[in-house]
Enzyme design. Structure first.
Site, PDB file in Angstrom:
ATOM      1  N   ARG A  11       0.863  -1.178   0.000  1.00 13.63           N
ATOM      2  CA  ARG A  11       0.000   0.000   0.000  1.00 13.63           C
ATOM      3  C   ARG A  11       0.902   1.232   0.000  1.00 13.63           C
ATOM      4  O   ARG A  11       2.087   1.155   0.302  1.00 13.63           O
ATOM      5  CB  ARG A  11      -0.896  -0.016   1.230  1.00 13.63           C
ATOM      6  CG  ARG A  11      -1.891  -1.160   1.250  1.00 13.63           C
ATOM      7  CD  ARG A  11      -2.469  -1.363   2.643  1.00 13.63           C
ATOM      8  NE  ARG A  11      -3.072  -0.138   3.137  1.00 13.63           N
ATOM      9  CZ  ARG A  11      -3.134   0.190   4.422  1.00 13.63           C
ATOM     10  NH1 ARG A  11      -2.596  -0.588   5.350  1.00 13.63           N
ATOM     11  NH2 ARG A  11      -3.711   1.318   4.792  1.00 13.63           N
ATOM     12  N   LYS A  83      -1.880  -7.828  11.920  1.00 14.81           N
ATOM     13  CA  LYS A  83      -3.217  -7.607  12.480  1.00 14.81           C
ATOM     14  C   LYS A  83      -4.257  -7.285  11.400  1.00 14.81           C
ATOM     15  O   LYS A  83      -5.456  -7.393  11.645  1.00 14.81           O
ATOM     16  CB  LYS A  83      -3.186  -6.493  13.532  1.00 14.81           C
ATOM     17  CG  LYS A  83      -2.969  -5.100  13.010  1.00 14.81           C
ATOM     18  CD  LYS A  83      -2.908  -4.091  14.162  1.00 14.81           C
ATOM     19  CE  LYS A  83      -2.719  -2.667  13.680  1.00 14.81           C
ATOM     20  NZ  LYS A  83      -3.869  -2.151  12.915  1.00 14.81           N
ATOM     21  N   LEU A 130     -13.413  -1.505  17.106  1.00 19.94           N
ATOM     22  CA  LEU A 130     -14.422  -1.945  18.066  1.00 19.94           C
ATOM     23  C   LEU A 130     -13.765  -2.588  19.279  1.00 19.94           C
ATOM     24  O   LEU A 130     -14.273  -2.493  20.397  1.00 19.94           O
ATOM     25  CB  LEU A 130     -15.385  -2.942  17.417  1.00 19.94           C
ATOM     26  CG  LEU A 130     -16.380  -2.402  16.389  1.00 19.94           C
ATOM     27  CD1 LEU A 130     -17.298  -3.528  15.928  1.00 19.94           C
ATOM     28  CD2 LEU A 130     -17.207  -1.266  16.959  1.00 19.94           C
ATOM     29  N   GLY A 150      -8.298   6.979   8.579  1.00 21.11           N
ATOM     30  CA  GLY A 150      -7.193   7.656   7.913  1.00 21.11           C
ATOM     31  C   GLY A 150      -5.859   7.084   8.357  1.00 21.11           C
ATOM     32  O   GLY A 150      -5.779   6.278   9.283  1.00 21.11           O
ATOM     33  N   ASN A 151      -4.772   7.484   7.666  1.00 19.17           N
ATOM     34  CA  ASN A 151      -3.463   6.987   8.042  1.00 19.17           C
ATOM     35  C   ASN A 151      -2.993   7.644   9.343  1.00 19.17           C
ATOM     36  O   ASN A 151      -3.668   8.525   9.887  1.00 19.17           O
ATOM     37  CB  ASN A 151      -2.453   7.191   6.902  1.00 19.17           C
ATOM     38  CG  ASN A 151      -2.254   8.652   6.533  1.00 19.17           C
ATOM     39  OD1 ASN A 151      -2.188   9.514   7.404  1.00 19.17           O
ATOM     40  ND2 ASN A 151      -2.158   8.938   5.249  1.00 19.17           N
ATOM     41  N   THR A 154      -2.757  11.452   9.373  1.00 16.31           N
ATOM     42  CA  THR A 154      -4.087  12.066   9.320  1.00 16.31           C
ATOM     43  C   THR A 154      -4.751  12.026  10.695  1.00 16.31           C
ATOM     44  O   THR A 154      -5.356  13.008  11.142  1.00 16.31           O
ATOM     45  CB  THR A 154      -4.973  11.332   8.299  1.00 16.31           C
ATOM     46  OG1 THR A 154      -4.393  11.449   7.002  1.00 16.31           O
ATOM     47  CG2 THR A 154      -6.375  11.915   8.263  1.00 16.31           C
ATOM     48  N   ARG A 155      -4.612  10.907  11.375  1.00 15.48           N
ATOM     49  CA  ARG A 155      -5.224  10.770  12.702  1.00 15.48           C
ATOM     50  C   ARG A 155      -4.585  11.735  13.706  1.00 15.48           C
ATOM     51  O   ARG A 155      -5.282  12.363  14.501  1.00 15.48           O
ATOM     52  CB  ARG A 155      -5.095   9.321  13.189  1.00 15.48           C
ATOM     53  CG  ARG A 155      -5.846   8.336  12.322  1.00 15.48           C
ATOM     54  CD  ARG A 155      -5.767   6.931  12.867  1.00 15.48           C
ATOM     55  NE  ARG A 155      -6.278   5.967  11.890  1.00 15.48           N
ATOM     56  CZ  ARG A 155      -6.708   4.753  12.198  1.00 15.48           C
ATOM     57  NH1 ARG A 155      -6.702   4.350  13.446  1.00 15.48           N
ATOM     58  NH2 ARG A 155      -7.145   3.936  11.253  1.00 15.48           N
TER      59      ARG A 155
END
Length: 311
Positions: A11, A83, A130, A150-151, A154-155
């Site tokens: 990615r 994960k 969650l 977001g990546n 961004t977070r």
């Protein structure tokens, strides 16, 4: 070894690129005659950023396109955060190596507060998980848990802009990106159990590509591989993805004994089924499945039934 080129699919996010570049560097160091190139790809999880992961498909959102490219012979291998990987790997593919775990912990990140205990009543906490939501609410039902996608950068930007009082991210991702200084504290596992495989990398390749499987074997960490077998067996038994709040952590201790702790929780955190087990490393899958059965019988099955999952 003859000069050769190996193509790694990845990615395009900074973290995914770091992971792919890390593996590429390790391979070029191990095999000086080999040239490793990266091919950037976009997954469904990268394209859809305005909905919680649980609502758009959960596990597999960040792997499917890479796996299709591998099966088509367009790339030789892919590097994932373990994960993010579904417990079932597509036919024709295999996890050829699981690396040493960097840090399994969940990081508490805030501009104003140093730890969860300092958050005021009703504080806004951002997470897309969650699993984190349920475990946070179990200890702090007063918190307002808000979706955060977001990546990593961004977070962090959303936190810095004042949208949240705190956010919770995987510690390993922050450390790999050189952002370890943003970690205010690591949430203890007594509060939050991590996601399956959190902190480790998985290197996926074609099952019939003996050459690539052999080349990446040096990256395999035996202890983490055993831990992952137990964790993934637990998750497979409870049919867990991003849609249900499940946490599990395994590690190999003294005497080569595998210790596993796991939990199943209701989304609101009001009910948490949690237990632990231990046993021989070569019985990793059996330990994971037995722990899953124990938690399902202790109320986990009812929790899953309420969110539409029959086990």
């Amino acid at each position: 070894m003859n000069s050769d080129t190996i193509t790694i699919g990845t990615r395009a996010s900074k973290l995914a690129l770091w992971q792919a570049e890390y593996v590429a560097a390790q391979m070029e160091k191990q095999y000086p005659a080999v040239c490793v190139e990266l091919r950037k790809m976009t997954t469904k999880g990268d394209r859809i950023l305005d909905a919680p992961l649980a609502k758009i498909g959960g596990k597999g959102l960040f792997t499917k396109e890479l796996e299709q490219a591998m099966l088509a012979g367009e790339i030789d291998l892919a590097v994932h955060s373990l994960k993010d990987m579904p417990t079932e790997v597509p036919a024709g593919l295999v996890i050829g190596a699981i690396t040493e775990r960097l840090d399994a912990g969940d990081a508490f990140v805030s501009v104003r507060y140093r730890a969860m205990e300092e958050l005021p009543q009703g504080a806004r906490v951002g997470t897309s998980s969650l699993r984190r939501r349920a475990q946070l609410l179990a200890v702090r039902p007063d918190l307002e848990i808000l979706d955060l996608r977001g990546n990593v950068n961004t977070r962090l930007a959303k936190l810095d802009a004042g949208e949240f009082d705190a956010i919770v991210l995987a510690a390993a991702g922050l450390k790999r990106l050189g952002l370890g200084q943003r970690i205010c504290s690591i949430l203890p596992r007594t509060m939050i159990l991590p996601a399956v495989g959190q902190g480790a990398l998985a290197i996926e390749c074609r099952a019939d590509d003996a050459r690539i499987c052999s080349l990446i074997d040096f990256l395999r960490d035996p202890h983490m591989t055993a831990a992952a077998r137990a964790e993934r067996a637990f998750l497979r038994r409870v049919e867990g993805g991003c849609q249900i709040p499940v946490g599990v952590y395994a590690e190999v201790g003294e005497g080569n004994i595998l210790h596993v702790e796991a939990m199943i929780a209701s989304v609101d955190g009001m009910r948490v089924c949690r237990s632990r087990s231990m046993g021989a490393v070569d019985a990793a899958e059996k330990i994971g499945v037995a722990l899953a059965e124990e938690l399902l019988d202790a109320g986990g099955r009812d929790i899953l039934k309420e969110i539409g999952i029959t086990v």
